[in-house]
Motif scaffolding. Structure first.
Motif, PDB file in Angstrom:
ATOM      1  N   LEU A   1      15.606  31.377  31.352  1.00  0.00           N
ATOM      2  CA  LEU A   1      15.230  30.783  30.084  1.00  0.00           C
ATOM      3  C   LEU A   1      15.961  31.546  28.981  1.00  0.00           C
ATOM      4  CD1 LEU A   1      11.659  29.798  29.040  1.00  0.00           C
ATOM      5  CD2 LEU A   1      13.185  30.897  27.428  1.00  0.00           C
ATOM      6  N   GLN A   2      16.575  30.797  28.094  1.00  0.00           N
ATOM      7  CA  GLN A   2      17.305  31.424  26.980  1.00  0.00           C
ATOM      8  C   GLN A   2      16.902  30.807  25.652  1.00  0.00           C
ATOM      9  OE1 GLN A   2      21.514  31.049  28.023  1.00  0.00           O
ATOM     10  NE2 GLN A   2      21.538  33.238  28.481  1.00  0.00           N
ATOM     11  N   LEU A   3      16.896  31.648  24.636  1.00  0.00           N
ATOM     12  CA  LEU A   3      16.621  31.226  23.275  1.00  0.00           C
ATOM     13  C   LEU A   3      17.789  31.658  22.401  1.00  0.00           C
ATOM     14  CD1 LEU A   3      12.977  32.650  23.077  1.00  0.00           C
ATOM     15  CD2 LEU A   3      13.624  30.315  23.652  1.00  0.00           C
ATOM     16  N   VAL A   4      18.306  30.750  21.597  1.00  0.00           N
ATOM     17  CA  VAL A   4      19.433  31.072  20.729  1.00  0.00           C
ATOM     18  C   VAL A   4      19.107  30.622  19.309  1.00  0.00           C
ATOM     19  CG1 VAL A   4      21.877  30.755  20.257  1.00  0.00           C
ATOM     20  CG2 VAL A   4      21.073  30.839  22.630  1.00  0.00           C
ATOM     21  N   GLU A   5      19.026  31.605  18.401  1.00  0.00           N
ATOM     22  CA  GLU A   5      18.733  31.302  17.007  1.00  0.00           C
ATOM     23  C   GLU A   5      20.022  31.100  16.211  1.00  0.00           C
ATOM     24  OE1 GLU A   5      15.855  34.744  18.173  1.00  0.00           O
ATOM     25  OE2 GLU A   5      17.947  34.174  18.491  1.00  0.00           O
TER      26      GLU A   5
ATOM     27  N   TYR B   1      15.528  37.483  11.944  1.00  0.00           N
ATOM     28  CA  TYR B   1      14.515  36.556  12.418  1.00  0.00           C
ATOM     29  C   TYR B   1      14.760  36.214  13.883  1.00  0.00           C
ATOM     30  CZ  TYR B   1      12.713  35.873   7.731  1.00  0.00           C
ATOM     31  OH  TYR B   1      12.118  36.071   6.506  1.00  0.00           O
ATOM     32  N   TYR B   2      13.683  36.269  14.657  1.00  0.00           N
ATOM     33  CA  TYR B   2      13.743  36.031  16.090  1.00  0.00           C
ATOM     34  C   TYR B   2      12.766  34.925  16.493  1.00  0.00           C
ATOM     35  CZ  TYR B   2      15.691  40.779  16.104  1.00  0.00           C
ATOM     36  OH  TYR B   2      16.438  41.911  15.871  1.00  0.00           O
ATOM     37  N   CYS B   3      13.166  34.103  17.445  1.00  0.00           N
ATOM     38  CA  CYS B   3      12.190  33.232  18.089  1.00  0.00           C
ATOM     39  C   CYS B   3      11.868  33.825  19.456  1.00  0.00           C
ATOM     40  CB  CYS B   3      12.679  31.805  18.193  1.00  0.00           C
ATOM     41  SG  CYS B   3      14.139  31.546  19.211  1.00  0.00           S
ATOM     42  N   ALA B   4      10.665  33.556  19.894  1.00  0.00           N
ATOM     43  CA  ALA B   4      10.178  34.111  21.147  1.00  0.00           C
ATOM     44  C   ALA B   4       9.314  33.068  21.836  1.00  0.00           C
ATOM     45  CB  ALA B   4       9.372  35.382  20.894  1.00  0.00           C
ATOM     46  N   ALA B   5       9.233  33.167  23.159  1.00  0.00           N
ATOM     47  CA  ALA B   5       8.509  32.161  23.935  1.00  0.00           C
ATOM     48  C   ALA B   5       7.630  32.809  24.983  1.00  0.00           C
ATOM     49  CB  ALA B   5       9.499  31.213  24.618  1.00  0.00           C
TER      50      ALA B   5
ATOM     51  N   PHE C   1       4.793  37.774  24.094  1.00  0.00           N
ATOM     52  CA  PHE C   1       5.913  36.871  24.342  1.00  0.00           C
ATOM     53  C   PHE C   1       6.883  37.519  25.326  1.00  0.00           C
ATOM     54  CE2 PHE C   1       5.093  33.517  21.296  1.00  0.00           C
ATOM     55  CZ  PHE C   1       4.139  34.110  20.484  1.00  0.00           C
ATOM     56  N   ASP C   2       7.378  36.694  26.249  1.00  0.00           N
ATOM     57  CA  ASP C   2       8.193  37.210  27.339  1.00  0.00           C
ATOM     58  C   ASP C   2       9.687  36.987  27.148  1.00  0.00           C
ATOM     59  OD1 ASP C   2       5.579  35.716  29.076  1.00  0.00           O
ATOM     60  OD2 ASP C   2       5.856  37.888  28.968  1.00  0.00           O
ATOM     61  N   TYR C   3      10.043  36.020  26.337  1.00  0.00           N
ATOM     62  CA  TYR C   3      11.450  35.647  26.194  1.00  0.00           C
ATOM     63  C   TYR C   3      11.822  35.706  24.714  1.00  0.00           C
ATOM     64  CZ  TYR C   3      10.298  33.691  30.743  1.00  0.00           C
ATOM     65  OH  TYR C   3       9.854  33.522  32.025  1.00  0.00           O
ATOM     66  N   TRP C   4      12.993  36.260  24.452  1.00  0.00           N
ATOM     67  CA  TRP C   4      13.419  36.479  23.063  1.00  0.00           C
ATOM     68  C   TRP C   4      14.872  36.070  22.870  1.00  0.00           C
ATOM     69  CZ3 TRP C   4      10.358  38.533  19.137  1.00  0.00           C
ATOM     70  CH2 TRP C   4       9.084  38.965  19.545  1.00  0.00           C
ATOM     71  N   GLY C   5      15.149  35.576  21.674  1.00  0.00           N
ATOM     72  CA  GLY C   5      16.526  35.348  21.283  1.00  0.00           C
ATOM     73  C   GLY C   5      17.148  36.600  20.700  1.00  0.00           C
ATOM     74  N   GLN C   6      18.398  36.478  20.299  1.00  0.00           N
ATOM     75  CA  GLN C   6      19.141  37.633  19.791  1.00  0.00           C
ATOM     76  C   GLN C   6      18.924  37.842  18.288  1.00  0.00           C
ATOM     77  OE1 GLN C   6      20.388  34.683  20.097  1.00  0.00           O
ATOM     78  NE2 GLN C   6      21.471  34.373  18.158  1.00  0.00           N
ATOM     79  N   GLY C   7      18.352  36.862  17.630  1.00  0.00           N
ATOM     80  CA  GLY C   7      18.046  36.994  16.203  1.00  0.00           C
ATOM     81  C   GLY C   7      19.135  36.439  15.301  1.00  0.00           C
ATOM     82  N   THR C   8      18.729  36.095  14.080  1.00  0.00           N
ATOM     83  CA  THR C   8      19.659  35.629  13.061  1.00  0.00           C
ATOM     84  C   THR C   8      19.270  36.289  11.736  1.00  0.00           C
ATOM     85  OG1 THR C   8      20.663  33.667  12.032  1.00  0.00           O
ATOM     86  CG2 THR C   8      18.314  33.537  12.545  1.00  0.00           C
ATOM     87  N   GLN C   9      20.260  36.773  11.000  1.00  0.00           N
ATOM     88  CA  GLN C   9      20.016  37.535   9.787  1.00  0.00           C
ATOM     89  C   GLN C   9      19.810  36.617   8.593  1.00  0.00           C
ATOM     90  OE1 GLN C   9      19.639  40.879   9.413  1.00  0.00           O
ATOM     91  NE2 GLN C   9      19.280  40.619   7.210  1.00  0.00           N
ATOM     92  N   VAL C  10      18.767  36.911   7.832  1.00  0.00           N
ATOM     93  CA  VAL C  10      18.485  36.221   6.574  1.00  0.00           C
ATOM     94  C   VAL C  10      18.513  37.251   5.456  1.00  0.00           C
ATOM     95  CG1 VAL C  10      16.728  34.982   5.258  1.00  0.00           C
ATOM     96  CG2 VAL C  10      17.116  34.412   7.666  1.00  0.00           C
TER      97      VAL C  10
END
Length: 128
Positions: A1-5, A93-97, A115-124
């Motif tokens: 499972l992958q998350l990409v912000e 900012y990170y999303c997680a699942a 939360f078990d799965y995390w994206g790499q984050g995006t800078q705001v």
């Protein structure tokens, strides 16, 4: 499972950004999703949540009324619409699942350990 912000960037105070979190390796119906951020003041702050079925959402007091979480099942994407941005919203900012269904108490006080799965984050960055 992958998350990409994606969707971060530089914006002036009062401006808006929409963050995206694309999920692969699972359907949104199997996942509770949270948005977190790391700021100068807080290492990891849970700011928003959406349930597997999309019927339940929650927001931290710091962003309530300004941020809106939503989901697009077709594109397997979670969005965070951020309006009326302030300098103190600056951060990564990170999303997680998680595959668990978070309880009422947990939905209202998000913690990264749930939360078990995390994206790499995006800078705001919110600045003039």
């Amino acid at each position: 499972l992958q998350l990409v912000e994606s969707g971060g960037g530089l914006v002036q105070p009062g401006g808006s950004l929409r963050l995206s979190c694309v999920v692969s390796g699972s359907t949104l119906n199997d996942l509770d999703i949270g948005w977190f951020r790391r700021t100068a003041e807080k290492e990891r702050e849970g700011i928003s949540y959406i349930s597997k079925d999309g019927d339940r959402t929650n927001y931290a007091d710091a962003v309530k009324g300004r941020f809106t979480i939503s989901r697009d099942e077709v594109n397997s994407t979670i969005y965070l619409q951020m309006n009326s941005l302030k300098p103190e919203d600056t951060g990564k900012y990170y999303c997680a699942a998680t595959r668990e269904r978070l309880s009422y108490n947990r939905r209202n006080q998000l913690r990264d350990s749930w939360f078990d799965y995390w994206g790499q984050g995006t800078q705001v960055t919110v600045a003039l």
